[in-house]
Design an enzyme around this catalytic site. Structure first.
Site, PDB file in Angstrom:
ATOM      1  N   GLU A   3      19.816 116.038 -29.105  1.00 16.54           N
ATOM      2  CA  GLU A   3      20.363 114.690 -29.128  1.00 16.54           C
ATOM      3  C   GLU A   3      19.264 113.632 -29.125  1.00 16.54           C
ATOM      4  O   GLU A   3      19.371 112.601 -29.796  1.00 16.54           O
ATOM      5  CB  GLU A   3      21.308 114.474 -27.943  1.00 16.54           C
ATOM      6  CG  GLU A   3      22.637 115.190 -28.083  1.00 16.54           C
ATOM      7  CD  GLU A   3      23.425 114.731 -29.288  1.00 16.54           C
ATOM      8  OE1 GLU A   3      23.259 113.576 -29.724  1.00 16.54           O
ATOM      9  OE2 GLU A   3      24.220 115.541 -29.809  1.00 16.54           O
TER      10      GLU A   3
ATOM     11  N   TYR B 274      24.884 106.526 -25.122  1.00 17.93           N
ATOM     12  CA  TYR B 274      25.305 107.510 -26.125  1.00 17.93           C
ATOM     13  C   TYR B 274      24.832 108.911 -25.764  1.00 17.93           C
ATOM     14  O   TYR B 274      25.609 109.878 -25.786  1.00 17.93           O
ATOM     15  CB  TYR B 274      24.784 107.146 -27.528  1.00 17.93           C
ATOM     16  CG  TYR B 274      24.859 108.361 -28.428  1.00 17.93           C
ATOM     17  CD1 TYR B 274      26.090 108.795 -28.909  1.00 17.93           C
ATOM     18  CD2 TYR B 274      23.723 109.118 -28.719  1.00 17.93           C
ATOM     19  CE1 TYR B 274      26.191 109.950 -29.672  1.00 17.93           C
ATOM     20  CE2 TYR B 274      23.814 110.274 -29.477  1.00 17.93           C
ATOM     21  CZ  TYR B 274      25.053 110.684 -29.953  1.00 17.93           C
ATOM     22  OH  TYR B 274      25.144 111.841 -30.693  1.00 17.93           O
TER      23      TYR B 274
ATOM     24  N   ASP C 207      28.364 107.961 -32.142  1.00 18.45           N
ATOM     25  CA  ASP C 207      27.152 107.750 -32.931  1.00 18.45           C
ATOM     26  C   ASP C 207      27.543 107.027 -34.218  1.00 18.45           C
ATOM     27  O   ASP C 207      28.680 106.568 -34.377  1.00 18.45           O
ATOM     28  CB  ASP C 207      26.450 109.081 -33.207  1.00 18.45           C
ATOM     29  CG  ASP C 207      27.222 109.974 -34.175  1.00 18.45           C
ATOM     30  OD1 ASP C 207      28.393 109.639 -34.497  1.00 18.45           O
ATOM     31  OD2 ASP C 207      26.663 110.993 -34.604  1.00 18.45           O
TER      32      ASP C 207
END
Length: 368
Positions: A45, A128, A146
């Site tokens: 990520e 996020y 996203d």
């Protein structure tokens, strides 16, 4: 089909689609299987921020081979981590990656927190990333958003507010449709849908599992969403690179200060980056040494997030004896682990420019 009213209205067809059409990625568990270990999810990520999947895969594999556990990454010198990251861009991510690994290894016994709140306390993890790790690694019903998911949601609900102003509304919509069951698969399904079907241009609505409930498709505006605010022109800065070669072809490199843009990375010595172009004579006061500096033809450009950098260059040669007196590192141009902007500077070296010119001539079509 009417507009979705319950999370299951979207989750059921989307997860059925994901079970058949999911992308196979090295950091992803198969649909319905136990999640990958949090270290892999976190690493992927962080790498995927502002970067594409094809670009990330080789870096992810390289990092895992070199540092298979978070404790291994934490124990590595930060310079090694930065050099392994070279070419992936947004280098603050690499510094924060190392800080986060150290925090997890030293304060948490090598175990990542399993909640968004706990993850947000770690260096370099924002809203996020915390939501993505919580959902994908721990199956928490976190609202993940996203760029791909933003696009899917904007079209699904026909949200015409331009980005970035639309982000709060988009986030609330994501919260409203995230299911309690399989939230990690749901988040990854939304990502895959945006990446492969609900694409920025020419979305393939005919094969979309959510087409029947998509308001933008019904209104005929899917391709126009999400709308974006008018961009302000990107400012331009200028520099002059000092391409200094030793007798054996090695070039002089320096390490940038640990803080700021490209912090801690190796660099080609250059004049300060400023708004006006440099005259060669004016810039020489910033040269790493006195020698016969020769202007190189042409220039190159590198675009950062907030500005574009135009790069001119001068070239010099010195002996090994003179080179030993200078601070810095000497490396062969094609062996150095450098950020992309520095690689572009080295392409202005005489031999690199000549090789590029020869290649261009060979590729040019013959004239009749």
């Amino acid at each position: 089909m009417p507009s979705p009213r319950r999370p299951s209205d979207i989750a059921t067809p989307l997860l059925a689609w994901y079970d058949r059409h999911h992308r196979v990625l090295p950091w992803r568990a198969p649909p319905g299987a136990p999640p990958m270990e949090p270290y892999r999810v976190w690493l992927s990520e962080v790498m995927l921020q502002q970067t594409t999947v094809p670009a990330v895969v080789p870096y992810f594999d390289k990092f895992l081979r070199r540092w298979p556990r978070v404790e291994d990454l934490a124990a590595a010198p930060v310079e090694d981590v930065m050099e392994a990251w070279a070419g992936l861009g947004y280098y603050a991510r690499a510094r924060n990656l190392h800080k986060c690994a150290q925090a997890v290894a030293s304060k948490l016994g090598g175990r990542f927190p399993d909640t968004e709140e706990g993850l947000l306390e770690l260096p370099g993890i924002g809203a996020y990333t915390a939501a993505a790790i919580a959902a994908i690694a721990f199956n928490r019903p976190a609202a993940v958003m996203d760029g791909n998911i933003e696009r899917v949601i904007a079209r699904l609900f026909a949200i015409e507010t331009p980005l970035p102003q639309a982000k709060p509304e988009l986030r609330e919509r994501v919260k409203g449709i995230t299911p309690q069951q399989r939230p990690g698969d749901f988040a990854q399904a939304m990502m895959d849908l945006g990446a492969t079907v609900c694409t920025p241009k020419s979305p393939n609505c005919l094969i979309c599992p959510l087409a029947a409930m998509c308001k933008a498709r019904k209104a005929g505006i899917a391709q126009a969403l999400p709308r974006k605010a008018t961009k302000v022109g990107r400012p331009v800065r200028h520099t002059l690179a000092f391409l200094l070669e030793r007798d054996d072809g090695a070039v002089l490199l320096r390490r940038r200060p640990p803080q700021g843009l490209l912090g801690g990375m190796l660099e080609v010595p250059s004049a300060p980056w400023r708004e006006t172009p440099w005259q060669n004579g004016e810039a020489l006061k910033h040269a790493p040494t006195d020698c016969d500096w020769q202007p190189m033809p042409g220039e190159t450009e590198h675009v950062f997030t907030h500005f574009a950098l135009k790069i001119a260059a001068v070239h010099g040669r010195i002996s090994a004896r003179e080179a030993a007196k200078l601070d810095g590192l000497w490396q062969q141009p094609r062996e150095a682990a450098l950020p992309t902007v520095m690689k572009k500077m080295l392409r202005l070296l005489p031999q690199e420019a000549a090789a590029k010119s020869t290649k261009s001539r060979r590729a040019a079509p013959a004239r009749s």
